[in-house]
Design a protein around this motif. Sequence first.
Motif, PDB file in Angstrom:
ATOM      1  N   ARG A  74      25.741  41.078  37.581  1.00 13.70           N
ATOM      2  CA  ARG A  74      27.089  41.809  36.889  1.00 13.70           C
ATOM      3  C   ARG A  74      28.289  41.291  37.607  1.00 13.70           C
ATOM      4  NH1 ARG A  74      23.560  46.181  36.218  1.00 13.70           N
ATOM      5  NH2 ARG A  74      24.509  47.183  37.882  1.00 13.70           N
ATOM      6  N   MET A  75      28.085  41.272  38.785  1.00 10.87           N
ATOM      7  CA  MET A  75      29.326  40.800  39.720  1.00 10.87           C
ATOM      8  C   MET A  75      29.849  39.484  39.378  1.00 10.87           C
ATOM      9  SD  MET A  75      28.280  42.508  43.700  1.00 10.87           S
ATOM     10  CE  MET A  75      28.705  44.245  43.867  1.00 10.87           C
ATOM     11  N   SER A  76      28.709  38.559  39.437  1.00 10.72           N
ATOM     12  CA  SER A  76      28.963  37.106  38.934  1.00 10.72           C
ATOM     13  C   SER A  76      29.740  36.996  37.743  1.00 10.72           C
ATOM     14  CB  SER A  76      27.735  36.325  39.088  1.00 10.72           C
ATOM     15  OG  SER A  76      27.902  35.042  38.694  1.00 10.72           O
ATOM     16  N   ALA A  77      29.184  37.782  36.822  1.00 11.16           N
ATOM     17  CA  ALA A  77      29.639  37.517  35.483  1.00 11.16           C
ATOM     18  C   ALA A  77      30.951  38.116  35.377  1.00 11.16           C
ATOM     19  CB  ALA A  77      28.707  38.385  34.407  1.00 11.16           C
ATOM     20  N   GLY A  78      31.442  39.164  36.179  1.00 10.33           N
ATOM     21  CA  GLY A  78      32.623  39.737  36.122  1.00 10.33           C
ATOM     22  C   GLY A  78      33.702  39.166  37.113  1.00 10.33           C
ATOM     23  N   ASN A  79      33.299  38.030  37.431  1.00  9.73           N
ATOM     24  CA  ASN A  79      34.010  37.064  38.439  1.00  9.73           C
ATOM     25  C   ASN A  79      34.449  37.822  39.773  1.00  9.73           C
ATOM     26  OD1 ASN A  79      34.085  34.873  36.712  1.00  9.73           O
ATOM     27  ND2 ASN A  79      35.351  35.946  35.357  1.00  9.73           N
ATOM     28  N   LYS A  80      33.804  38.692  40.206  1.00  9.09           N
ATOM     29  CA  LYS A  80      34.234  39.183  41.628  1.00  9.09           C
ATOM     30  C   LYS A  80      34.151  38.231  42.591  1.00  9.09           C
ATOM     31  CE  LYS A  80      32.983  43.389  43.082  1.00  9.09           C
ATOM     32  NZ  LYS A  80      34.218  44.125  42.928  1.00  9.09           N
ATOM     33  N   GLU A  81      35.203  38.232  43.653  1.00  6.69           N
ATOM     34  CA  GLU A  81      34.684  37.191  44.591  1.00  6.69           C
ATOM     35  C   GLU A  81      33.680  37.084  45.375  1.00  6.69           C
ATOM     36  OE1 GLU A  81      36.853  34.502  45.441  1.00  6.69           O
ATOM     37  OE2 GLU A  81      38.149  34.996  43.604  1.00  6.69           O
ATOM     38  N   PRO A  82      32.944  36.120  45.744  1.00  7.70           N
ATOM     39  CA  PRO A  82      31.462  36.077  46.478  1.00  7.70           C
ATOM     40  C   PRO A  82      31.589  37.104  47.573  1.00  7.70           C
ATOM     41  CG  PRO A  82      32.127  33.931  45.519  1.00  7.70           C
ATOM     42  CD  PRO A  82      33.186  34.703  45.298  1.00  7.70           C
ATOM     43  N   ASN A 117      24.142  30.559  35.687  1.00  5.58           N
ATOM     44  CA  ASN A 117      25.071  31.136  34.637  1.00  5.58           C
ATOM     45  C   ASN A 117      26.704  30.778  35.220  1.00  5.58           C
ATOM     46  OD1 ASN A 117      22.835  31.626  33.481  1.00  5.58           O
ATOM     47  ND2 ASN A 117      23.081  33.730  33.436  1.00  5.58           N
ATOM     48  N   ASP A 118      27.416  31.977  35.405  1.00  5.88           N
ATOM     49  CA  ASP A 118      28.870  31.592  35.725  1.00  5.88           C
ATOM     50  C   ASP A 118      28.954  31.156  36.941  1.00  5.88           C
ATOM     51  OD1 ASP A 118      29.811  32.834  33.027  1.00  5.88           O
ATOM     52  OD2 ASP A 118      29.072  34.729  33.745  1.00  5.88           O
ATOM     53  N   ASP A 119      28.192  31.656  37.775  1.00  8.43           N
ATOM     54  CA  ASP A 119      28.437  31.271  39.285  1.00  8.43           C
ATOM     55  C   ASP A 119      28.104  29.744  39.235  1.00  8.43           C
ATOM     56  OD1 ASP A 119      29.427  33.164  40.962  1.00  8.43           O
ATOM     57  OD2 ASP A 119      27.866  32.590  42.509  1.00  8.43           O
ATOM     58  N   GLY A 120      27.005  29.153  38.713  1.00  9.39           N
ATOM     59  CA  GLY A 120      26.871  27.716  38.721  1.00  9.39           C
ATOM     60  C   GLY A 120      27.664  26.955  38.036  1.00  9.39           C
TER      61      GLY A 120
END
Length: 499
Positions: free
Chosen positions: A207-215, A309-312
């Motif tokens: 969910r953090m990745s999908a929400g574009n939270k900084e790594p 997904n979004d991170d990749g």
Amino acid sequence: MEFTWNQKLYDEIISCTEPLAKRPEQKNYDITAARYDDLVTVEEEEYFTHPLGPYQGMKQELKKDKAYTSQKLIRHTRQVPFSGRAIQQAIDDAAEAGGGTVVIPEGIFYTGALELKSNVELHLAYGAQLCFMRNKTNHYYPVRFSRWEGVECMNFSPFIYANGAENIAVTGTGTLDGCADEFNWMPWKFGYFGETDQEEQRQRLFRMSAGNKEPETRVFDDTVSTLRPPFLQFYRCKNVLVQDVEIANSPFWEINPVLCENVLIKGVHVETNLYNNDGVDPESSKNLLIEDCYFQTGDDCIAIKSGRNDDGRRIGVPCENLVIRNNTFSNGHGGITIGSEISGGVKNVFAEHNSFDSPNLDYPVRFKTNAQRGGRLENIYVRDSVVNKSRLAVVHCDFFYEEGEHGPYMPLLRNVTVDGFQTQPGGSIDAEHAFYLRGFKQAPIENVTFRNMELNGVRGEAVLENIQHLRFENVTINGIRQKDETVDIGEQAAAEEAV
């Protein structure tokens, strides 16, 4: 287009990595030298056992045995000589001197996470055993920037870690022992024995990745994390060698180069048979050679990845230019798999002379993607290999895997050649299908060639759906030569095979 043997690529990887273990001009740092004596301390290791003892059934039966998995584990502690600070200091000393070899001599040495630095080789002598503490705390495994199942985060440090280093090596004939077992680290996988199920934190990370939270803000410290760390993870490193060591009892993936360039994994013996114990997971890395290795794993032997997904897609770096040769896949579900964290794509994979000898092998060659993962998967050539078992299919690809068509990122799989596969002489692969390939109507699989194959012990028909330009050349199934032809296949089609 067929991506086949590339001698120049092979020579380039060797020239960048093999000399890393042949640096006689560099100083040795023996961790038992007097200068490190004061850094060795006696510390308390925490570990767990089951009140009924080790499970007596098969691993796959454990899930169903609720009476056993519902039991609460017994906590133990013991005093062990801890050498982690001495080893890390020797690594730091070698790095500060411009490079060197840190030597782990014969004997058993206990440690926590170690961080390799540029121009340093960690060498395990014959009879050396590096045992990693079973305490699941940030004291021994500090929070470090990592990639976990294809998503960047701050998590438990991998057991051996490097970030941004060059010219690093882990070598020798000793053993790296992660000391993980059914009761230590592994209960998080399914929430056995009253432990917290990792799925809660896994979904939180996604969910953090999908929400574009900084790594850097995706923090999984020991107050919440149930994300088991990989054993060896090299992050954004260049010129990496892992040679000859034995790797055992890992909590998660074994060797995980991420965003690396020029990686040689040679002669490594992997023996760990629990959950998610992939042998080698190259992620978004370039110029990688895996040869002469032995894999006995609890999951895929080699799993090629490029982010989830979004991170990749955010990082957008494919895994490319891989050579996989002369390996023995003694146990594992998949031999060479591409995916499922594959959103950055993969291209140019060449594999030859591998022995797929696992009695539990579902598929020697598998592609895992869907409309959520996406990715461009292209230029794959696998040749001249022997298959002992292939319970589902010799070559398997199903775009309908997990989320299937439910997503906006159409995958691309094209230019795949499998050439010279044969069943072990006198044997049977005992397969449901020889081939199982299902593309989407709006994103068909393209340009697949099966050539010079002799497969015995196939029970059913091939499953072939949405494929453009599928070519059969000299393919024999159950003793019957198939028709040499090139065909386009639409939806719900099945190619007949002899049974």
